[in-house]
Design an enzyme around this catalytic site. Structure first.
Site, PDB file in Angstrom:
ATOM      1  N   PHE A  22     -21.555 -13.561  26.787  1.00 36.98           N
ATOM      2  CA  PHE A  22     -21.106 -12.383  26.037  1.00 36.98           C
ATOM      3  C   PHE A  22     -21.523 -12.579  24.576  1.00 36.98           C
ATOM      4  CE2 PHE A  22     -18.132 -13.246  29.501  1.00 36.98           C
ATOM      5  CZ  PHE A  22     -18.139 -12.048  30.201  1.00 36.98           C
ATOM      6  N   GLU A  55     -26.137 -11.588  27.362  1.00 41.98           N
ATOM      7  CA  GLU A  55     -25.429 -10.402  26.879  1.00 41.98           C
ATOM      8  C   GLU A  55     -25.875  -9.198  27.701  1.00 41.98           C
ATOM      9  OE1 GLU A  55     -23.468  -7.439  25.306  1.00 41.98           O
ATOM     10  OE2 GLU A  55     -23.034  -9.485  24.636  1.00 41.98           O
ATOM     11  N   CYS A 107       0.836  -1.204   0.000  1.00 44.22           N
ATOM     12  CA  CYS A 107       0.000   0.000   0.000  1.00 44.22           C
ATOM     13  C   CYS A 107       0.870   1.254   0.000  1.00 44.22           C
ATOM     14  CB  CYS A 107      -0.916   0.014   1.221  1.00 44.22           C
ATOM     15  SG  CYS A 107      -1.972   1.472   1.344  1.00 44.22           S
ATOM     16  N   GLN A 112     -17.674  -9.183  14.203  1.00 41.36           N
ATOM     17  CA  GLN A 112     -16.296  -9.573  13.908  1.00 41.36           C
ATOM     18  C   GLN A 112     -15.799  -8.825  12.672  1.00 41.36           C
ATOM     19  OE1 GLN A 112     -14.472 -11.427  15.898  1.00 41.36           O
ATOM     20  NE2 GLN A 112     -16.129 -12.015  17.275  1.00 41.36           N
ATOM     21  N   CYS A 154      -6.876   1.036   0.089  1.00 43.70           N
ATOM     22  CA  CYS A 154      -6.688   0.323   1.349  1.00 43.70           C
ATOM     23  C   CYS A 154      -6.763  -1.177   1.082  1.00 43.70           C
ATOM     24  CB  CYS A 154      -7.738   0.734   2.378  1.00 43.70           C
ATOM     25  SG  CYS A 154      -7.522  -0.114   3.972  1.00 43.70           S
ATOM     26  N   ASP A 193     -17.191 -15.258  24.589  1.00 37.37           N
ATOM     27  CA  ASP A 193     -16.399 -14.354  23.751  1.00 37.37           C
ATOM     28  C   ASP A 193     -16.479 -12.954  24.340  1.00 37.37           C
ATOM     29  OD1 ASP A 193     -15.017 -13.080  21.722  1.00 37.37           O
ATOM     30  OD2 ASP A 193     -16.710 -13.080  20.322  1.00 37.37           O
ATOM     31  N   CYS A 211      -9.833 -11.743  21.894  1.00 38.75           N
ATOM     32  CA  CYS A 211      -9.000 -10.865  21.072  1.00 38.75           C
ATOM     33  C   CYS A 211      -7.824 -10.321  21.873  1.00 38.75           C
ATOM     34  CB  CYS A 211      -9.834  -9.708  20.516  1.00 38.75           C
ATOM     35  SG  CYS A 211     -10.556  -8.656  21.793  1.00 38.75           S
ATOM     36  N   CYS A 252      -1.837   0.185   9.402  1.00 43.29           N
ATOM     37  CA  CYS A 252      -1.035  -1.037   9.385  1.00 43.29           C
ATOM     38  C   CYS A 252       0.337  -0.749   9.985  1.00 43.29           C
ATOM     39  CB  CYS A 252      -0.849  -1.554   7.953  1.00 43.29           C
ATOM     40  SG  CYS A 252      -2.367  -2.064   7.120  1.00 43.29           S
TER      41      CYS A 252
END
Length: 416
Positions: free
Chosen positions: A279, A299, A63, A252, A152, A347, A373, A78
């Site tokens: 979650f 949740e 890029c 996601q 991008c 999650d 994550c 990035c």
């Protein structure tokens, strides 16, 4: 500021090259192990001035916004386009291994599930008004300077091909500075304008609505969480169950990673008849699981649980599906409540699920799937489950944030 020459020994957790001297580590963004570089140094941080030697793992960035000669300095979206794919995958996998090791966890870690170009369906842009025009772009790393984006390679074509349309909507909003989160859905782009001081006035709302009607292909625009115009509900598909994404709602980052995570979860829980989805968000995993098992989804976010409930009620072919709004940080499911379930999938946000894992660890649930994550909070939560008698069957690192140091993980555990 002083100039000096250093040799890079390793990569840090953020992807920076790391050198050492008598005072400790020196972090050099965009440098790679084995390289000798001349840097301008301020305390423990260095900026590359020139290379004496370069790594065989250094490649040409794909890029133009990444920066000259692969040493960054422009778009901050990035940080690792300069690193060859095998070394990049190994680095991200090692982040997960190191986090587990920090808690004394030795477990089988699979190869990285790779991300590819143009898979990201959600991008957060920064919008700034300048003297002559309005700029949509990404902040340069560690600064407030906005780099205008013309291409991008991580964003889906459905997003990046509509940059002109996004500019029209941003101009109509009339604000000098805000964030624009763009999500590609099945029915069009969902655009969330956040950080607008005072929200949108009547004039700006009309301007945004008029622009959306003319542009087409825009499912919804919301401002500070309130819907401005919604020609069609922005829909996502979770294994055949369609859910309308709430304004500002979480999903996601890539569909491909989501599918992989769901497949791992469904395979692990096997023939479980009753599953708790904790979650649960808007049903990313629970709605897929409900094709084979009864699901109770929990949740804390009101908009998410309403969207999930509506999606479940309007999908045929699901097993019994129930929902519960509950703050699992303050009021986790108790050990006694888990006697109703054969399997649990959770999650959580980056903070992890410490309190919930403490209760789950004392249960007799046979199958658990942990999705995270954040490798550090994941390792902490896994150590709690292991202390309670769970064993790790498999750890799978998943890349859905291409050319960044962020790594997702799915961990399967069993008891009994």
């Amino acid at each position: 500021m002083s100039a000096e020459t250093v040799t890079i020994l390793s990569l840090g957790a953020k992807g920076d090259g790391v050198a050492h001297d008598e005072n400790g580590p020196i972090f050099v963004p965009f440098a790679l192990p084995g390289e000798t570089v001349s840097i301008a140094r301020v305390k423990g941080e260095g900026t590359i001035m020139s290379f004496a030697t370069t790594s065989p793992d250094r490649i040409e960035p794909v890029c133009k916004h990444f920066g000259p000669d692969g040493v960054g300095g422009t778009c901050g979206g990035c940080s690792m386009q300069h690193l060859a794919k095998p070394a990049y995958n190994a680095f991200k996998r090692q982040i997960l291994i190191a986090a587990l090791k920090s808690k004394g966890i030795e477990a089988p870690v699979a190869d990285m599930v790779e991300a590819h170009a143009h898979q990201r369906r959600r991008i957060v842009f920064t919008v700034r008004r300048r003297e002559k025009d309005l700029v949509i772009g990404i902040n340069q790393a560690e600064t407030h300077h906005v780099v205008p984006i013309e291409e991008c390679p991580i964003a889906s074509n459905g997003i990046i091909s509509r940059l002109d349309a996004l500019k029209v909507i941003a101009r109509a909003a009339g604000s000098d500075a805000f964030r624009m989160t763009v999500t590609e859905t099945l029915t069009g782009l969902d655009i969330s304008l956040d950080g607008l001081r005072g929200g949108l006035g009547d004039r700006e709302r009309r301007a945004v609505s008029d622009a959306v009607i003319k542009l087409r292909g825009i499912a919804r625009v919301s401002a500070n969480g309130e819907i401005v115009i919604e020609p069609v509900k922005p829909m996502l598909d979770f294994g055949g169950a369609r859910v309308s994404l709430p304004p500002g709602g979480f999903t996601q980052a890539t569909f491909e990673a989501e599918e992989t995570m769901a497949e791992i979860a469904i395979t692990h829980i096997g023939k479980a008849k009753r599953v708790a989805d904790l979650f649960a968000g808007i049903g990313t995993f629970g709605l897929r699981i409900a094709r084979k098992a009864q699901v109770h989804a929990v949740e804390g976010d009101e908009k998410a649980i309403k969207a999930l409930d509506h999606g479940a009620r309007n999908t045929q072919g699901l097993k019994t599906f129930s929902v519960e709004r509950r703050d699992l940080f303050r009021r986790p499911l108790m050990t006694s409540e888990f006697k109703h379930f054969d399997a649990v999938v959770f999650d959580p946000p980056r903070a992890g699920a410490e309190a919930q894992c403490a209760e789950l660890a004392r249960s007799q649930v046979k199958k658990v799937v942990a999705i995270s994550c954040n490798p550090l909070t994941l390792a902490r939560d896994l150590s709690i489950l292991i202390a309670g008698g769970y064993r790790i069957d498999q750890v799978t690192p998943i890349d859905q944030f291409l050319w960044s140091p962020h790594v997702e993980a799915v961990v399967t555990l069993s008891k009994g």
